[in-house]
Design a protein around this motif. Structure first.
Motif, PDB file in Angstrom:
ATOM      1  N   TYR A   1      69.661  63.616  12.746  1.00  0.00           N
ATOM      2  CA  TYR A   1      70.539  64.769  12.547  1.00  0.00           C
ATOM      3  C   TYR A   1      71.795  64.301  11.819  1.00  0.00           C
ATOM      4  O   TYR A   1      72.133  63.114  11.819  1.00  0.00           O
ATOM      5  N   LYS A   2      72.492  65.245  11.216  1.00  0.00           N
ATOM      6  CA  LYS A   2      73.781  64.940  10.597  1.00  0.00           C
ATOM      7  C   LYS A   2      74.846  64.981  11.683  1.00  0.00           C
ATOM      8  O   LYS A   2      75.692  65.869  11.744  1.00  0.00           O
ATOM      9  N   GLU A   3      74.790  63.966  12.520  1.00  0.00           N
ATOM     10  CA  GLU A   3      75.661  63.901  13.689  1.00  0.00           C
ATOM     11  C   GLU A   3      76.010  62.452  13.987  1.00  0.00           C
ATOM     12  O   GLU A   3      75.367  61.519  13.488  1.00  0.00           O
TER      13      GLU A   3
ATOM     14  N   TRP B   1      79.019  64.720  17.896  1.00  0.00           N
ATOM     15  CA  TRP B   1      79.835  65.426  16.905  1.00  0.00           C
ATOM     16  C   TRP B   1      78.974  65.801  15.707  1.00  0.00           C
ATOM     17  O   TRP B   1      78.131  65.022  15.263  1.00  0.00           O
ATOM     18  N   LYS B   2      79.218  67.004  15.178  1.00  0.00           N
ATOM     19  CA  LYS B   2      78.568  67.423  13.937  1.00  0.00           C
ATOM     20  C   LYS B   2      79.291  66.786  12.762  1.00  0.00           C
ATOM     21  O   LYS B   2      80.523  66.667  12.765  1.00  0.00           O
ATOM     22  N   TYR B   3      78.521  66.352  11.754  1.00  0.00           N
ATOM     23  CA  TYR B   3      79.122  65.785  10.546  1.00  0.00           C
ATOM     24  C   TYR B   3      78.720  66.653   9.354  1.00  0.00           C
ATOM     25  O   TYR B   3      77.576  67.079   9.260  1.00  0.00           O
TER      26      TYR B   3
ATOM     27  N   VAL C   1      79.264  69.070  19.551  1.00  0.00           N
ATOM     28  CA  VAL C   1      77.949  69.655  19.812  1.00  0.00           C
ATOM     29  C   VAL C   1      77.634  69.630  21.293  1.00  0.00           C
ATOM     30  O   VAL C   1      77.153  70.613  21.858  1.00  0.00           O
TER      31      VAL C   1
END
Length: 422
Positions: free
Chosen positions: A366-368, A383-385, A391
Motif C-alpha cells: 500500500y502507499k502507506e 499513515w497514508k502517503y 489510517v
C-alpha cells in the motif's frame, strides 16, 4: 364542421359498408360532433389505404422498372430487398497479435459497486506475544531485526536469541564472553544468512546463523555500537562517539572508511534500497544523507543535512517506490515524522505524531508507512502517503513500541520495559 365532413368524404366513400355520413343528421350538434370524430378516424385509415394503392400503381409502371434497373446497376443489389447492414463473403481471421479493445471493454464482467471496495482487516491485537525479559529500555539501541528468511533476532542483555516464525522454535545464538558486556545492536544481511552484532565493548561481530559460528570480530570503534546497516558486503556501524565506520566483511583489513558528520551518538542508520545513499540519525538532532562507498579511505561529506528535527533522530526509512524519498522520525522533544526529497533537499511533508518516534517502515503493498512510538502514547500508527493522514492506530500504554520488517509485511511489535513482552 360541414367543411371537415366534406373533406374526409372525398377520401372515404364507404367504411364497413356504410357511408361515412350516415350516422345522424347535421342539424343535431351532438350528432354532428360524433360524425366528425368518426370521420376523422376512418379518414386516416382510408388515407393510408389510398397511399398504398398509389404505391401499387407506381410499382406497376414502366418508369418504376427503369429506376429499379438503374439502382441495381449502380449499387449492385436491389435497394428494396437490402438490409441496413450487409455482410458478404466468408469471415477472415484476425491478424496475429491483433487485440480488439472494444471486445474486452464490453465483454468484461463488471463487479457490483458494493464489491469494488476492498475490505481490509487491520488486526487490533498481536498475532503472537513472546516473553523478552532483560531487554534494555534504551531508546538509542537497536535490539530487534527480522530477516528475509523469517527469523527474528532479539538481543536480551548479553544474549542473542533467534525465533523461527515457521517452526516457532527459539534458538540461543550467542552470549558475550564477559557478563558486563551487553548487546547494543543487531542487523541481518539482505539474504538472511549472516547476522551482524554490535556490543557495548565497541566490537562488531559477524555470525553464520546456520552454523551458529562467529566468523569475524571487527574492532575499530572506541565506544558502544548502537546501530548497524548493510549495503551488499559493506557493513556500516554507528557508535556513541558520533562516528560511522564502513567495514568490508570479505577481508581481514575490514575498516575501509569513516564518516564524521555527527557530534553526538549515532542511533539510526539505513541504507537506501538501490544502494546509493546511507541515511544516519543522531542525538545531535541531525539527519545526514551520505553517498554510499564500496571502499577506499578518505574524507566523505554528506550530500544532505536536515536540521529541522528538534530531538534525537533514530527512525529512518527509504520509500520502496521513490528511491530518493526518505522518512525520518524525531525523539521526545520533536515527535515529528518528516518526509524528504534527498535530491532537492525539500521537505515534502511533516506530521506531529505527539509521541517519540522509535521506528518507521514503508509498506510494499500500500502507499502507506507505519511508525512505532514511545512516550507518551506508546502506539503503532499507519499513515497514508503522501497525505500523511492517519489510517489506523494500535496502542499499548505500558510499552515503547517499535516495528521491523518481516515476511509478507507481518511486522514485529516490540516492547521495551520491565517486564518486556515481544
Amino acid at each position: 364542421m360541414t367543411l371537415i365532413l366534406k373533406t374526409w368524404k372525398c377520401f372515404t366513400p364507404r367504411i364497413s359498408g356504410k357511408p361515412c355520413v350516415q350516422r345522424g343528421g347535421l342539424g343535431d350538434p351532438v350528432q354532428g360532433l360524433e360524425v366528425a370524430s368518426k370521420a376523422s378516424k376512418e379518414g386516416r385509415g382510408c388515407s393510408r389505404a389510398f397511399r398504398s394503392l398509389e404505391q401499387e400503381e407506381w410499382a406497376a409502371s414502366p418508369l418504376w422498372e427503369q429506376q429499379k434497373a438503374w439502382a441495381v446497376h449502380l449499387n449492385g443489389f436491389d435497394v428494396e430487398e437490402a438490409k441496413i447492414l450487409h455482410l458478404s463473403g466468408k469471415l477472415e481471421n484476425a491478424p496475429e497479435g491483433c487485440q480488439n479493445n472494444l471486445n474486452v471493454l464490453y465483454s468484461q464482467k463488471m463487479a457490483p459497486g458494493s464489491s469494488r471496495k476492498n475490505s481490509r482487516n487491520i488486526p487490533s491485537k498481536p498475532e503472537r506475544v513472546l516473553d523478552a525479559p532483560e531487554m534494555f529500555n534504551d531508546y538509542y539501541l537497536n535490539l530487534v531485526d527480522w530477516s528475509s528468511q523469517n527469523f527474528l533476532a532479539v538481543a536480551l542483555d548479553d544474549t542473542v536469541y533467534l525465533w523461527n516464525h515457521a517452526t516457532k522454535e527459539i534458538i540461543p545464538l550467542l552470549q558475550t564472553e564477559h557478563p558486563d558486556v551487553y548487546i547494543s545492536s543487531v542487523s541481518w544481511i539482505k539474504d538472511g544468512d549472516y547476522l551482524a552484532v554490535g556490543t557495548s565493548s565497541a566490537e562488531v561481530q559477524l555470525w553464520d546463523v546456520e552454523q551458529q559460528k562467529r566468523l569475524q570480530t571487527m574492532t575499530s570503534h572506541c565506544a558502544p555500537v548502537g546501530t548497524l546497516s548493510w549495503n551488499s558486503y559493506i557493513l556500516s556501524s554507528g557508535a556513541r562517539t558520533g562516528h560511522i565506520h564502513h567495514h568490508d566483511v570479505r577481508v581481514a583489513e575490514h575498516h575501509v572508511a569513516t564518516l564524521a558528520g555527527h557530534t553526538h551518538e549515532v542511533c539510526g542508520l539505513k541504507c537506501s534500497l538501490d544502494g546509493c545513499y546511507l541515511a544516519s540519525g543522531g542525538n545531535d538532532n541531525l539527519a545526514n544523507v551520505w553517498p554510499c562507498t564500496q571502499g577506499g579511505c578518505g574524507d566523505f561529506a554528506p550530500v544532505q543535512t536536515f536540521t529541522q528535527h528538534q530531538g534525537s533522530v533514530k527512525a529512518a526509512a527509504w520509500c520502496p517506490r521513490q528511491m530518493n524519498v526518505l522518512a525520518t522520525g524525531g525523539g521526545t522533544r520533536d515527535r515529528h515524522i518528516c518526509i524528504w526529497n534527498v535530491c532537492s533537499g525539500a521537505c515534502l511533508s511533516a506530521v506531529d505524531t505527539r509521541s517519540q518516534v522509535t521506528s518507521i517502515l514503508w509498506s510494499t503493498n500500500y502507499k502507506e508507512l507505519i511508525s512505532g512510538h514511545g512516550f507518551a502514547q506508546n502506539q503503532l500508527v499507519i499513515w497514508k502517503y503522501p497525505r500523511t493522514n492517519k489510517v489506523a492506530e494500535l496502542q499499548d500504554r505500558n510499552l515503547r513500541l517499535s516495528v521491523t520488517s518481516g515476511e509478507a509485511e507481518r511486522g514485529c511489535q516490540r516492547g521495551q520495559g520491565a517486564p518486556s513482552p515481544l
